[in-house]
Design a protein around this motif. Sequence first.
Motif, PDB file in Angstrom:
ATOM      1  N   VAL A   1       0.858  -1.188   0.000  1.00 29.81           N
ATOM      2  CA  VAL A   1       0.000   0.000   0.000  1.00 29.81           C
ATOM      3  C   VAL A   1       0.890   1.233   0.000  1.00 29.81           C
ATOM      4  O   VAL A   1       1.904   1.285   0.703  1.00 29.81           O
ATOM      5  CB  VAL A   1      -0.904   0.017   1.250  1.00 29.81           C
ATOM      6  N   CYS A   2       0.498   2.240  -0.785  1.00 30.13           N
ATOM      7  CA  CYS A   2       1.308   3.452  -0.929  1.00 30.13           C
ATOM      8  C   CYS A   2       0.404   4.678  -0.810  1.00 30.13           C
ATOM      9  O   CYS A   2      -0.695   4.697  -1.354  1.00 30.13           O
ATOM     10  CB  CYS A   2       2.007   3.475  -2.285  1.00 30.13           C
ATOM     11  N   GLY A   3       0.894   5.702  -0.137  1.00 30.03           N
ATOM     12  CA  GLY A   3       0.178   6.958  -0.014  1.00 30.03           C
ATOM     13  C   GLY A   3       1.010   8.089  -0.588  1.00 30.03           C
ATOM     14  O   GLY A   3       1.948   8.562   0.053  1.00 30.03           O
ATOM     15  N   HIS A   4       0.698   8.487  -1.800  1.00 35.79           N
ATOM     16  CA  HIS A   4       1.466   9.516  -2.507  1.00 35.79           C
ATOM     17  C   HIS A   4       1.023  10.910  -2.056  1.00 35.79           C
ATOM     18  O   HIS A   4      -0.170  11.205  -1.965  1.00 35.79           O
ATOM     19  CB  HIS A   4       1.221   9.390  -4.003  1.00 35.79           C
ATOM     20  N   VAL A   5       2.003  11.793  -1.832  1.00 37.52           N
ATOM     21  CA  VAL A   5       1.742  13.191  -1.493  1.00 37.52           C
ATOM     22  C   VAL A   5       2.671  14.071  -2.323  1.00 37.52           C
ATOM     23  O   VAL A   5       3.796  13.685  -2.629  1.00 37.52           O
ATOM     24  CB  VAL A   5       1.957  13.461   0.008  1.00 37.52           C
ATOM     25  N   SER A   6       2.192  15.254  -2.675  1.00 33.55           N
ATOM     26  CA  SER A   6       3.016  16.170  -3.462  1.00 33.55           C
ATOM     27  C   SER A   6       2.664  17.605  -3.117  1.00 33.55           C
ATOM     28  O   SER A   6       1.487  17.971  -3.088  1.00 33.55           O
ATOM     29  CB  SER A   6       2.806  15.938  -4.960  1.00 33.55           C
ATOM     30  N   SER A   7       3.686  18.409  -2.860  1.00 35.14           N
ATOM     31  CA  SER A   7       3.469  19.833  -2.602  1.00 35.14           C
ATOM     32  C   SER A   7       3.668  20.677  -3.852  1.00 35.14           C
ATOM     33  O   SER A   7       3.160  21.800  -3.932  1.00 35.14           O
ATOM     34  CB  SER A   7       4.426  20.321  -1.512  1.00 35.14           C
ATOM     35  N   GLY A   8       4.405  20.142  -4.838  1.00 36.29           N
ATOM     36  CA  GLY A   8       4.711  20.916  -6.036  1.00 36.29           C
ATOM     37  C   GLY A   8       3.921  20.529  -7.263  1.00 36.29           C
ATOM     38  O   GLY A   8       3.906  21.255  -8.254  1.00 36.29           O
ATOM     39  N   GLY A   9       3.290  19.366  -7.235  1.00 40.14           N
ATOM     40  CA  GLY A   9       2.483  18.919  -8.364  1.00 40.14           C
ATOM     41  C   GLY A   9       3.242  18.153  -9.420  1.00 40.14           C
ATOM     42  O   GLY A   9       2.646  17.392 -10.187  1.00 40.14           O
TER      43      GLY A   9
ATOM     44  N   TYR B   1       3.385  13.773   8.617  1.00 39.54           N
ATOM     45  CA  TYR B   1       3.689  12.416   8.178  1.00 39.54           C
ATOM     46  C   TYR B   1       2.570  11.862   7.291  1.00 39.54           C
ATOM     47  O   TYR B   1       1.380  12.098   7.555  1.00 39.54           O
ATOM     48  CB  TYR B   1       3.845  11.462   9.369  1.00 39.54           C
ATOM     49  N   ALA B   2       2.962  11.133   6.260  1.00 41.04           N
ATOM     50  CA  ALA B   2       2.044  10.255   5.527  1.00 41.04           C
ATOM     51  C   ALA B   2       2.229   8.845   6.092  1.00 41.04           C
ATOM     52  O   ALA B   2       3.353   8.431   6.402  1.00 41.04           O
ATOM     53  CB  ALA B   2       2.349  10.270   4.039  1.00 41.04           C
ATOM     54  N   ARG B   3       1.136   8.122   6.225  1.00 38.01           N
ATOM     55  CA  ARG B   3       1.170   6.768   6.771  1.00 38.01           C
ATOM     56  C   ARG B   3       0.274   5.864   5.944  1.00 38.01           C
ATOM     57  O   ARG B   3      -0.777   6.296   5.467  1.00 38.01           O
ATOM     58  CB  ARG B   3       0.693   6.740   8.228  1.00 38.01           C
ATOM     59  N   THR B   4       0.647   4.594   5.809  1.00 36.50           N
ATOM     60  CA  THR B   4      -0.216   3.619   5.148  1.00 36.50           C
ATOM     61  C   THR B   4      -0.556   2.489   6.109  1.00 36.50           C
ATOM     62  O   THR B   4       0.244   2.120   6.978  1.00 36.50           O
ATOM     63  CB  THR B   4       0.421   3.039   3.876  1.00 36.50           C
ATOM     64  N   TYR B   5      -1.748   1.942   5.889  1.00 35.19           N
ATOM     65  CA  TYR B   5      -2.296   0.908   6.771  1.00 35.19           C
ATOM     66  C   TYR B   5      -2.809  -0.246   5.934  1.00 35.19           C
ATOM     67  O   TYR B   5      -3.369  -0.052   4.848  1.00 35.19           O
ATOM     68  CB  TYR B   5      -3.457   1.466   7.592  1.00 35.19           C
ATOM     69  N   LEU B   6      -2.638  -1.446   6.446  1.00 36.93           N
ATOM     70  CA  LEU B   6      -3.179  -2.648   5.822  1.00 36.93           C
ATOM     71  C   LEU B   6      -4.023  -3.380   6.845  1.00 36.93           C
ATOM     72  O   LEU B   6      -3.528  -3.757   7.917  1.00 36.93           O
ATOM     73  CB  LEU B   6      -2.046  -3.550   5.316  1.00 36.93           C
ATOM     74  N   ASP B   7      -5.311  -3.532   6.528  1.00 36.40           N
ATOM     75  CA  ASP B   7      -6.261  -4.223   7.411  1.00 36.40           C
ATOM     76  C   ASP B   7      -6.253  -3.649   8.819  1.00 36.40           C
ATOM     77  O   ASP B   7      -6.235  -4.381   9.820  1.00 36.40           O
ATOM     78  CB  ASP B   7      -5.977  -5.731   7.417  1.00 36.40           C
TER      79      ASP B   7
ATOM     80  N   LEU C   1      -1.026  -0.118  11.101  1.00 29.05           N
ATOM     81  CA  LEU C   1       0.054   0.646  10.497  1.00 29.05           C
ATOM     82  C   LEU C   1       1.116  -0.332  10.007  1.00 29.05           C
ATOM     83  O   LEU C   1       1.684  -1.090  10.781  1.00 29.05           O
ATOM     84  CB  LEU C   1       0.661   1.612  11.513  1.00 29.05           C
ATOM     85  N   ASP C   2       1.367  -0.323   8.703  1.00 31.14           N
ATOM     86  CA  ASP C   2       2.294  -1.285   8.098  1.00 31.14           C
ATOM     87  C   ASP C   2       3.693  -0.672   8.083  1.00 31.14           C
ATOM     88  O   ASP C   2       4.189  -0.228   7.054  1.00 31.14           O
ATOM     89  CB  ASP C   2       1.814  -1.632   6.685  1.00 31.14           C
ATOM     90  N   GLU C   3       4.319  -0.651   9.225  1.00 26.66           N
ATOM     91  CA  GLU C   3       5.561   0.086   9.419  1.00 26.66           C
ATOM     92  C   GLU C   3       6.692  -0.406   8.517  1.00 26.66           C
ATOM     93  O   GLU C   3       6.816  -1.597   8.240  1.00 26.66           O
ATOM     94  CB  GLU C   3       6.008  -0.013  10.871  1.00 26.66           C
ATOM     95  N   ARG C   4       7.489   0.558   8.083  1.00 25.64           N
ATOM     96  CA  ARG C   4       8.680   0.274   7.282  1.00 25.64           C
ATOM     97  C   ARG C   4       9.687   1.392   7.517  1.00 25.64           C
ATOM     98  O   ARG C   4       9.321   2.571   7.434  1.00 25.64           O
ATOM     99  CB  ARG C   4       8.315   0.191   5.802  1.00 25.64           C
ATOM    100  N   GLN C   5      10.883   1.033   7.817  1.00 23.28           N
ATOM    101  CA  GLN C   5      11.889   2.036   8.131  1.00 23.28           C
ATOM    102  C   GLN C   5      12.005   3.061   7.007  1.00 23.28           C
ATOM    103  O   GLN C   5      12.074   2.702   5.834  1.00 23.28           O
ATOM    104  CB  GLN C   5      13.249   1.366   8.379  1.00 23.28           C
ATOM    105  N   THR C   6      12.031   4.322   7.373  1.00 21.92           N
ATOM    106  CA  THR C   6      12.155   5.487   6.487  1.00 21.92           C
ATOM    107  C   THR C   6      10.852   5.806   5.748  1.00 21.92           C
ATOM    108  O   THR C   6      10.477   6.968   5.618  1.00 21.92           O
ATOM    109  CB  THR C   6      13.278   5.315   5.437  1.00 21.92           C
ATOM    110  N   TYR C   7      10.142   4.779   5.278  1.00 26.32           N
ATOM    111  CA  TYR C   7       9.035   5.010   4.348  1.00 26.32           C
ATOM    112  C   TYR C   7       7.645   4.916   4.952  1.00 26.32           C
ATOM    113  O   TYR C   7       6.676   5.302   4.293  1.00 26.32           O
ATOM    114  CB  TYR C   7       9.159   4.046   3.168  1.00 26.32           C
ATOM    115  N   ASN C   8       7.499   4.415   6.144  1.00 25.52           N
ATOM    116  CA  ASN C   8       6.173   4.367   6.765  1.00 25.52           C
ATOM    117  C   ASN C   8       6.298   4.278   8.288  1.00 25.52           C
ATOM    118  O   ASN C   8       6.650   3.213   8.791  1.00 25.52           O
ATOM    119  CB  ASN C   8       5.359   3.184   6.239  1.00 25.52           C
TER     120      ASN C   8
END
Length: 249
Positions: free
Chosen positions: A134-142, A177-183, A186-193
């Motif tokens: 699962v991925c949560g994309h964010v962008s401030s510049g477009g 922070y952006a965070r992703t969850y599965l079921d 919080l599907d933790e991952r170093q640096t990325y979640n």
Amino acid sequence: MDYYKTAEAIAEHPALVSFWDFQETAGQSRQARGPYAYMLQEREGPIEREEDGVFGPYAAKLRFGQWFQLPRAECPALDFHGKDAALTIIAWVKREPRQNRECQAVAGMWNETEKKRQYCLFLDLHIWDSGEQVCGHVSSGGGPTPGHPWCMTTAIGSTPVSKGDWHAIAFTYDGTYARTYLDGRLDERQTYNPFLYEEGLYDGGAEGADFTVGSVYRSGTMGNFYAGLLGGLAVFDRALRDEELAAFV
């Protein structure tokens, strides 16, 4: 899980913007429950329903190349932008096996062609040594991240999302922070979640991205198609807490 009670809890949540349960027949617009009864429009033909639902007997069956669209002018409450932007998207999905290895856009305001990216819930982003998560994309510049051909700012979990099974996938952003969850976890991952991102979200103004479900506009055409069942989709106007997300799955 009592999904009737869960649906009612979602519909009554004070931070809810819109909640679709996809019980309508093919050929109909899908109308949201909640404070904003936005209507998702079918694209590339009628989207059938299948008798394998989450919040009722049925789920929408998105075949590869189909998606739902909600024009930007018709959904101002989904236009999250600026330094104080905050949101949650939860989707209940049953992915189907396929040979195409393209990433899959589930829901968001994300126009890559015109560099009007804001936010989007994805699966299968093949960046940062990722694949089926699962991925949560964010962008401030477009546009693309400086120094890269595409946007690299995203929360990405660690657990592959299996195909042929129902899963609740979610993405939150609280301005830091952006965070992703599965079921519900919080599907933790170093640096990325969680993924540190304090820049906020791009403001596309009146000409920004539409809200799309199952695809995004990129490379001059629609692509990054999700294929499979979609049993529910809920959007909230703040980052839900871990315990709130867990209660919905």
